[in-house]
Scaffold this motif. Structure first.
Motif, short mmCIF file in Angstrom:
data_model
loop_
_atom_site.label_atom_id
_atom_site.label_comp_id
_atom_site.label_asym_id
_atom_site.label_seq_id
_atom_site.Cartn_x
_atom_site.Cartn_y
_atom_site.Cartn_z
N GLY A 177 -17.93 44.57 -5.78
CA GLY A 177 -18.10 46.05 -5.47
C GLY A 177 -17.54 47.05 -6.52
O GLY A 177 -17.61 48.23 -6.70
N GLY A 178 -16.52 46.28 -7.19
CA GLY A 178 -15.73 47.12 -8.20
C GLY A 178 -16.29 47.09 -9.63
O GLY A 178 -15.79 47.66 -10.45
N THR A 297 -10.60 50.70 -11.27
CA THR A 297 -9.90 50.03 -10.02
C THR A 297 -8.68 49.36 -10.16
O THR A 297 -8.00 49.38 -9.38
N ALA A 298 -8.57 48.64 -11.29
CA ALA A 298 -7.31 47.99 -11.63
C ALA A 298 -6.25 48.90 -11.87
O ALA A 298 -5.07 48.72 -11.19
N LEU A 299 -6.58 50.03 -12.47
CA LEU A 299 -5.34 51.00 -12.77
C LEU A 299 -4.92 51.67 -11.58
O LEU A 299 -4.09 51.94 -11.25
N MET A 300 -6.14 51.82 -10.68
CA MET A 300 -5.82 52.42 -9.36
C MET A 300 -4.95 51.50 -8.52
O MET A 300 -3.92 52.08 -7.61
N VAL A 301 -5.24 50.21 -8.58
CA VAL A 301 -4.25 49.44 -7.90
C VAL A 301 -2.82 49.45 -8.58
O VAL A 301 -1.68 49.62 -7.79
N LEU A 302 -2.80 49.36 -9.79
CA LEU A 302 -1.31 49.25 -10.26
C LEU A 302 -0.33 50.63 -10.16
O LEU A 302 0.75 50.55 -10.07
#
Length: 353
Positions: A177-178, A297-302
């Motif tokens: 989904g990402g 998505t990765a940066l949003m998580v971090l």
């Protein structure tokens, strides 16, 4: 002199009308839109087109999107991805070029982000009621959460790019989904390129890719970066785009609340829990929308500090909207400022860090 029968004359007239209708020039830009992936596609084309050409283009791009759905959906039991998810643990499975490519992108971003992006968290996404399983929206119990968290991780799948095969090393549910929507956006862009279309904007559920210009005066395409508002859609910034793609990840649309606390649909794969920080949205500009999608998505998580540090290290073009006490701040990486111009950053009051 022979005369056409009334029936034959009517048939000829209809044929001529059909030909003339298909050849009718359409006013530019032409917009093609519809539903796909539980979301929407909207393709705007500034090239000169007839009605027949536009119809054929739409038929072709819908076929492209349906192929992506058939390969990568977790909502279809007959998809290639679900066949992989149901394959025996440890056994290599032959996969299509496209699925291998998307898995490889996912693993690359997972490694670079220290596991902040991880496509093996499908089981966790379902547990939090944001996935394909029909579950009540509620906070899962600690024991079940820890059990599923123990299974996930980028090391739970292995990809052989040269051999076009992959295998699950643990019983995980791969959820693309990402990244799959970004791949679909790229595929539509490639299809339009192959059809000789030079000026277009593809919007696939908010993932964008553009080529050329939006009119004969060579004006650039313009997009709005949404303000992180729950109750309405409003552009915080308007950016000109030319021959690039853009993906945005945010926490302000899909969530549920329990006992006064908000739980975002974006999960941190390292903790198995929804993100909880002041970063509201991340926009990534990149030649490939699949890469942009995964990185956003990765940066949003971090979060803002760790995410900005990684974005600078990777030389990514990134814009972040960060919550503050009285609104939010707009912060961009140097690569983003270099691409769009420092004057545009000053005009939009975007801080470069």
């Amino acid at each position: 002199m022979s005369r056409l029968s009334p029936l034959l004359a009517s048939a000829v007239l209809l044929l001529l009308m059909g030909c003339s209708e298909g050849d009718r020039p359409l006013e530019s830009p032409v917009q093609l839109e519809g539903a796909i992936f539980g979301s929407f596609y909207q393709v705007t084309i500034a090239d000169a087109l007839t009605q027949g050409e536009a119809q054929r283009l739409e038929e072709g791009l819908v076929e492209v999107l349906e192929d992506v759905d058939a390969a990568m959906s977790i909502y279809r039991d007959d998809s290639e991805l679900m066949a992989f998810n149901q394959s025996p643990v440890g056994e290599w499975q032959p996969l299509s070029d496209e699925l291998i490519e998307v898995l490889a992108i996912s693993q690359s971003v997972a490694e670079a982000s220290g596991g902040a992006f991880d496509v093996t968290i499908g089981g966790l996404v379902n547990l939090w009621s944001f996935g394909s399983e029909a579950r009540p929206r509620q906070v899962p119990d600690e024991a079940t959460l820890n059990e599923r968290l123990a299974e996930v991780g980028p090391d739970s799948i292995e990809i052989d790019e040269n051999g076009l095969q992959a295998r699950r090393l643990r019983d995980v549910l791969v959820d693309l989904g990402g990244v799959a929507k970004g791949h679909g956006t790229d595929r539509v862009g490639a299809y339009l390129d192959g059809q000789g279309i030079e000026h277009y904007l593809v919007n696939l559920g908010g993932d964008l890719i553009v080529r050329g210009y939006r009119d004969i005066e060579s004006q650039p395409w313009r997009i709005g970066i949404e303000a992180p508002l729950d109750d309405r859609q409003e552009a915080q910034h308007i950016l000109p785009l030319e021959t690039i793609s853009v993906a945005t990840s945010g926490d302000y649309r899909n969530y549920f609340e329990e006992e006064g606390r908000r739980y975002s649909h974006t999960l941190d794969p390292r903790s198995g829990r929804p993100i909880d920080h002041r970063l509201a949205s991340v926009t990534v500009a990149h030649p490939s929308n699949a890469w942009a999608d995964a990185w956003a998505t990765a940066l949003m998580v971090l979060g803002d500090e760790e995410g900005l540090a990684l974005a600078r290290n990777q030389d990514l073009k990134v814009l972040m909207l960060i919550r503050e006490e009285n609104g939010w701040a707009s912060v961009a990486t140097p690569a983003f400022a270099d691409h769009f111009g420092q004057s545009k950053m000053d005009e939009l009051e975007i801080e470069v860090r």
